[in-house]
Enzyme design. Sequence first.
Site, mmCIF file in Angstrom:
data_model
loop_
_atom_site.group_PDB
_atom_site.id
_atom_site.type_symbol
_atom_site.label_atom_id
_atom_site.label_comp_id
_atom_site.label_asym_id
_atom_site.label_seq_id
_atom_site.Cartn_x
_atom_site.Cartn_y
_atom_site.Cartn_z
ATOM 1 N N ILE A 145 -24.975 -2.618 10.022
ATOM 2 C CA ILE A 145 -23.843 -1.690 10.001
ATOM 3 C C ILE A 145 -22.590 -2.499 9.670
ATOM 4 C CG2 ILE A 145 -22.512 -0.041 11.366
ATOM 5 C CD1 ILE A 145 -25.008 0.404 13.051
ATOM 6 N N CYS A 146 -21.990 -2.279 8.520
ATOM 7 C CA CYS A 146 -20.993 -3.213 8.009
ATOM 8 C C CYS A 146 -19.813 -2.509 7.346
ATOM 9 C CB CYS A 146 -21.632 -4.143 6.980
ATOM 10 S SG CYS A 146 -23.140 -4.926 7.541
ATOM 11 N N THR A 147 -18.796 -3.307 7.019
ATOM 12 C CA THR A 147 -17.697 -2.877 6.155
ATOM 13 C C THR A 147 -17.610 -3.844 4.986
ATOM 14 O OG1 THR A 147 -16.445 -1.942 8.013
ATOM 15 C CG2 THR A 147 -15.230 -2.431 5.992
ATOM 16 N N ARG A 162 -16.386 -8.903 3.364
ATOM 17 C CA ARG A 162 -17.192 -8.040 4.234
ATOM 18 C C ARG A 162 -17.174 -8.512 5.685
ATOM 19 N NH1 ARG A 162 -21.904 -6.391 5.056
ATOM 20 N NH2 ARG A 162 -23.624 -7.300 3.900
ATOM 21 N N ARG A 336 -14.407 3.556 10.313
ATOM 22 C CA ARG A 336 -13.779 2.303 9.881
ATOM 23 C C ARG A 336 -13.179 2.436 8.495
ATOM 24 N NH1 ARG A 336 -18.675 -0.256 9.384
ATOM 25 N NH2 ARG A 336 -19.675 1.615 10.213
#
Length: 398
Positions: A145-147, A162, A336
């Site tokens: 689960i990332c940005t 990231r 986010r």
Amino acid sequence: MRFPERFPCALLAAAAVAMACVLAQRAPPWTEDCRKSTYPPSGPTYRGPVPWYTINLDLPPYKRWHEVITDMSPGLRNIVQNVKNMINAFSPSGKVMKMVDERLPSLLGNLPWPFEEEMKGIADVSGVPLGEVLSFNIFYELFTICTSIIAEDKKGHLFHVRNMDFGVFLGWNMNNNSWTVTENLKPITVNLDFQKNNQTVFKATSFAGYVGTLTGMKPGTFSLTLNERFNANGGFLGIIEWMLGRREATWIGFLMRNVLENATSYEDAKNLLIKTTILAPAYFILGGNKSGEGCVITRDRKATLDVYELKPKEGRWFLVETNYDRWKSPFFMDDRRKPATLCLNQTTQENISLASSYDVLSTKPVLNKLTVYTALIDIPSDVYESYLRDCPDPCIGW
């Protein structure tokens, strides 16, 4: 609110929703104004640098990871044991782990070369059973689960950054308000320089024991990150199909590594990421080395649903991807996208850089309790950096 370390996932989710409804009446304590001047990294959000290792692709696959695993074996054994403890908490009879240890190794002959040979070497050096090494590699198909952000400055210079967020619902430590697996991953986070003939083929940030790739850069050519895509027809179904013998799909981490190793251009990489059948839905965030080369590829397991590209001449100078389709609103407890977009717009295209991008990724809730590391990639300048992160309280769990 604190939760027991092995609180059931459904109850944890329900409690989180209830807590959100209460906090909706006031400004959440885990949000903040866009951060400034956080780079070079320092202070309470900075855990430390990520160590570098060389992976010599000229060595036999069995031997490639020996140096990394020799150094990182205690951490690898620790995280595998914690995952086993969580599995056994829901299966006290031990049948699940017995199946992992006895059944999964028999499937290794169906994995593409060289990955299974690399896993055998990792198992032998670390002392972790081969089935558990394979399950450790399956792990990352399901919980990333990332940005990810790609941005272009006024001169056409691209930046790809990231936050790697990992470990949601995998054990909450009530003693220090953190996710158990997230904390376990930080000591085994490594930067890897994959080389042939003493020349760098690509660079990546990964976890010791994992042979795929989730974050990487092919110098002078392209950068690539992976974000999980939530979908009912998701990774669990793909894994079950694979175990039952339907193996036309490619493991996402293996595809990412193959693309970084073998693709010769941004367009070549994009074509492979669009057309390859994959084991789980995903977002591929791909950056190039010249103006306009940046896109988010939204993938189902068997089809590409969307390719959303940079168009700086039309005002689209950045792309933000979290874990939601761009045409849908994020889950209200996990937005986010909005704060990242707000901070990028406040930064402006004139002032975007690796340093200001790090500011965006340091702003809560873009930075959160799940954040393991931040990676900063500048293809035109051949810069690849990564840093271990912390999110001091008050900080949302995701």
